[in-house]
Design an enzyme around this catalytic site. Sequence first.
Site, PDB file in Angstrom:
ATOM      1  N   GLU A  82      -1.985 -57.933 -23.910  1.00 52.11           N
ATOM      2  CA  GLU A  82      -0.790 -58.382 -24.850  1.00 52.11           C
ATOM      3  C   GLU A  82      -1.099 -59.383 -25.882  1.00 52.11           C
ATOM      4  O   GLU A  82      -0.850 -60.829 -25.869  1.00 52.11           O
ATOM      5  CB  GLU A  82       0.481 -58.602 -23.884  1.00 52.11           C
ATOM      6  CG  GLU A  82       0.428 -57.969 -22.798  1.00 52.11           C
ATOM      7  CD  GLU A  82       1.188 -56.563 -22.877  1.00 52.11           C
ATOM      8  OE1 GLU A  82       1.631 -56.545 -24.173  1.00 52.11           O
ATOM      9  OE2 GLU A  82       1.828 -55.958 -21.858  1.00 52.11           O
ATOM     10  N   GLU A  99       3.714 -50.897 -31.144  1.00 48.81           N
ATOM     11  CA  GLU A  99       3.186 -51.939 -30.424  1.00 48.81           C
ATOM     12  C   GLU A  99       2.224 -51.612 -31.516  1.00 48.81           C
ATOM     13  O   GLU A  99       0.507 -52.211 -31.664  1.00 48.81           O
ATOM     14  CB  GLU A  99       2.693 -52.806 -29.521  1.00 48.81           C
ATOM     15  CG  GLU A  99       3.333 -51.874 -28.372  1.00 48.81           C
ATOM     16  CD  GLU A  99       3.157 -52.254 -27.153  1.00 48.81           C
ATOM     17  OE1 GLU A  99       2.227 -52.346 -26.732  1.00 48.81           O
ATOM     18  OE2 GLU A  99       3.890 -52.176 -26.243  1.00 48.81           O
ATOM     19  N   HIS A 117      -2.051 -54.685 -26.475  1.00 46.29           N
ATOM     20  CA  HIS A 117      -0.365 -53.573 -26.235  1.00 46.29           C
ATOM     21  C   HIS A 117       0.195 -55.175 -26.943  1.00 46.29           C
ATOM     22  O   HIS A 117      -0.752 -55.838 -27.933  1.00 46.29           O
ATOM     23  CB  HIS A 117      -0.156 -53.390 -24.714  1.00 46.29           C
ATOM     24  CG  HIS A 117      -0.279 -52.499 -23.905  1.00 46.29           C
ATOM     25  ND1 HIS A 117       0.681 -51.270 -23.955  1.00 46.29           N
ATOM     26  CD2 HIS A 117      -1.237 -51.722 -23.550  1.00 46.29           C
ATOM     27  CE1 HIS A 117       0.572 -51.006 -22.805  1.00 46.29           C
ATOM     28  NE2 HIS A 117      -1.377 -50.998 -22.736  1.00 46.29           N
ATOM     29  N   HIS A 146       0.961 -47.791 -27.369  1.00 47.74           N
ATOM     30  CA  HIS A 146       2.395 -47.991 -26.765  1.00 47.74           C
ATOM     31  C   HIS A 146       3.035 -47.644 -28.794  1.00 47.74           C
ATOM     32  O   HIS A 146       2.338 -48.952 -28.760  1.00 47.74           O
ATOM     33  CB  HIS A 146       3.094 -48.492 -25.946  1.00 47.74           C
ATOM     34  CG  HIS A 146       2.974 -48.480 -25.402  1.00 47.74           C
ATOM     35  ND1 HIS A 146       3.524 -49.858 -23.686  1.00 47.74           N
ATOM     36  CD2 HIS A 146       3.451 -47.879 -24.246  1.00 47.74           C
ATOM     37  CE1 HIS A 146       3.725 -49.588 -22.887  1.00 47.74           C
ATOM     38  NE2 HIS A 146       3.765 -48.501 -22.828  1.00 47.74           N
TER      39      HIS A 146
HETATM   40 ZN   LIG Z   1       2.246 -51.620 -24.495  1.00 46.18          ZN
END
Ligand SMILES: [Zn+2]
Length: 1041
Positions: free
Chosen positions: A905, A726, A820, A723
Amino acid sequence: MAEQEATGLQVLLRTLQSCSDRESILTILQVLGDLLSVGTDRRIRYMISKGGSEALLQTLVDTARTAAPDYDILLPLFRLLAKVGLRDKKFGQKALELEALDVTLILTRKNLSHSQNLLHCLWALRVFASSVTTGAMLGINGAMELLFKVITPYTQKHTRVIRAATDLLAALLKSKSNSRRAVNRGYVTSLLRLHQDWHQHDTAGAYVPIRRVLLLCLKHIAALRSGREAFLAAQGMEILFSTTQKCLDDKSLGPIVSVVLQILRQCYPKCPLPLVTASSAYVFPVPGTTTSEPPRVLTEEDFEDDGDEEEDKDADSEDVKEEDDDLETDVNKLSSRPALDRPEEELLQYEAMCLELSCSFEELESKPGDDLNSGGTQYANHHHIPTEASPKQHCSNKDQNSWEQEREDTVQTSLLSMVKKGRSPVQRASKKGPGMRPCQNAQCSGLGMDSSGSEIPDIQAFLKEDAWDIDMISCPAMNASFPSFTKSRETVEVIDKLLQTHPRHIPFHDPYLYLAKARRTKSVADFKMMAFPDLWGHCPPPSPQPLLERKCGIQRIKIFEDVQRFIQPSDVINQVVFSLDEPWQDTASNCLRFSSKFESGNLRKAIQVRENHYRQSAAVAGGAPRTCYYTLTFAVTFPHSEDVCYLAYHYPYTYTTLMTHLDILEKSVNPKQVYFRQEVLCQTLGGNSCPLVTITAMPESDSTDHLEQFRQRPYQMITARVHPGESNASWVMKGTLEFLVSSDPVARLLRENFIFKIIPMLNPDGVINGNHRCSLRGEDLNRQWLSPGAPLQPTIYHAKGLLSYLSSTGHSPVVFCDFHGHSQKKNVFLYGCSIKETLWQAQSSVGSSAILEDVSYRTLPKILDKLAPAFTMSSCSFLVEKSRASTARVVVWRELGVSRSYTMESSYCGCNQGPYQGLQFGTRELEEMGAMFCLGLLILELKSVTCSRQLLSRAVALLNAEEDTLDLHLQRCSSSSSSGVPSELDDEPPCMEEIEYSPDSSSDQEGSFSELDRQIQEWAFHKDEGQEDEEGPGQGRKATP
Ligand SMILES: [Zn+2]
């Protein structure tokens, strides 16, 4: 006892239904009333289960249908009905079926002038209306007209009745059909009028509850588009705005102000995105698509959420939690392993990406005793995450012995010294966690730089020969002394001078190398500009920044400002001052100037709203039709005139920065010790190389034994930045990479025992072109892992191919982790996959106890929880959601059988626990997390049954040397290993007991109903004080929570 009560109760109910004798009925009602008044909710629920609701409703219907209804029976009956009805979710339906609705409405109509009876009827109707469908039925039968007769015109007589009537009206307006009816009959104007009257007369604030419920009626109506239109037409914004202005500081009026704000927000006209099309401002031809679709034009429809057509639904039918709906409960899907998604021969191509498995290392001497540590001091082989000693290391000028000193420092200040000690947060006064010491000197002397310093002349020569065609955006004040700045041929000289005038060495960064790399970065818009800070390099903030505390009432102020602008639009300029779509508009003077034509830039349009107020939109808009977006507002004070400022969502990390970083990393390692290979996984759609990095230790020699050990090292695979928005994931990755090549003893052990396969940027095109989540095809690449295609999702296709190849050759990674960034949660945490936890959470009928599952997926997060200051186990989740079936985490787990397959994350924000509690994440903290992740991998291995004796003894020696800094956690590894108990299993109690599930405790909804209970009780308390009740709300009573 309970048995007796049960029989007694059933007898009473049966008698009530069959009996026609007035005295008996009154006695039974009396008994029931007494029974329920002292009893708990449980007693009422028990009565409901025994048919109590039906018995009471039947009695009501029978009594009401007599020629002259007996109110001595009806009043206690209504009170019982209200009490029981509150706890019976099906009460509305039961009332409808037994025709209790009609008779109650008739009684209400008859008693409009008899407040006592009316009050009781309204209470009963209120519980009937708890079900939206029953409410809709009441609306059809004229209940709202009736209520308006009670509440209009404004009066302060019989306020208890008015209160009950407005409560009922608000309940009825939860039904959309009733709201529509209200709009058609002009009730919006009536309600606004009532609001004004109450506001004007209730100066003492004695009737806040009535005023609040009147506003709730408006709020329910405003859920409809037609309701909002009626509200605006009736000057609702102006009325609510002006009546509320003087109440803002009065805390007792808080409940009113908060509903007003909700209505104002709801009715504030949605502002369409100021864009012509929903497509990106940039156009990229995707391979395989011949006809280019015309850009989708944005229409009104895109911004209207039209709920008017929706059917009335009962709230209890939506009780099931959405989240749980998404859980995968198909055991077959959870536990079966699908076949390879491509022909097996295709995997052979990845052999070339795993040369470490076939290389014979003939260049190595076969001297097993060769001391590898003696050579290679010229390599900047360390990680530079600041440690206790590192400020000195970074900031002092290097002397002759510096390398040696540095090596010592590095060894002494290994990552282990930064492990978090316990979970107690540091005092707020000293907002520094371990490893958070700021660099004292702004001009830190770099480390990674120096080794590559020798490269600089070559690059410069190369750049000068080749006419340089990339400009940079920098501060005009800075360029003042370089008038020829804009001529591209001289850019290098300008940069050179700038770098000399303002020397600043950033570890593992080199502006000259960056220049060379930037030139090879291919963007769709063919950027010719470089963002100056990106070229210059990033230094973490000198000290950790505290999280901003949300100021109380800030949102209120913003909403009122918006509303004021809406009703008084005089100073609004609304002029486009920058637009990628309409570049000709980009000429406004006397305002800020904008630009985004540089790598990762993503500003599409800027509009000057007022003199010092601008509105910006992202370059790639898209988004689903009918999606509403919120607006982020912030204020920037520019400290210098004629300055260039960059606004970013998070610390940027571009593709060019990565490519620069990888080159410097490669040069920084001692090739005799560290096996570091950088290669190309594949080309992206945009023509950029997606890098793949392999890191391990060189074999000690080319002897068979050493080569054998080398090739049997287990793999670890880490990916990031699928992504593009990010960028925090890249900073974590940067920390991981730098740590892995460092001379930290932990890093050395890791290299000697694992082969790391790292894809640091899975979506280079997205990063370069400023996308937030998508590839150049507009796809979320982390939803393509189920069946990626080589032409359209090359990076995913080959990342999965590489994993499949490793798996097919018996080298499945121990851990797969995809880094992420998380925009909503704080801290750092992992998502993993567990069949048992998923079935358990979904309360699946499949007995999860029958399924055998290795619980080792929990080990790594538990280790990280103990090690890494930013990490918390409490946010981790191991559920397999249907909507995540095509993410890397789930596919690698299910198709490739990697039980420890994770998404890690990292918050965009900061921490609310642990040593960093109350602090924002800077790049330093993110990089540290990347290093801690590596340490976690080592300890995971130490705790595993397969851990080699040699690694264990070396690790234990290393860890024991750091006794003070490591907690019992690690010591346990060494003791359990000596007892021969497989530590991995030892540490994990069986799944069920260990995990504290919080099954949705069927929480009582009493909160919302207790208010009616209270009213009834209050009535009982006051009823003897005469009819003309003028009760102030909550006189001398505790407010219900
Ligand atoms: Zn992500």
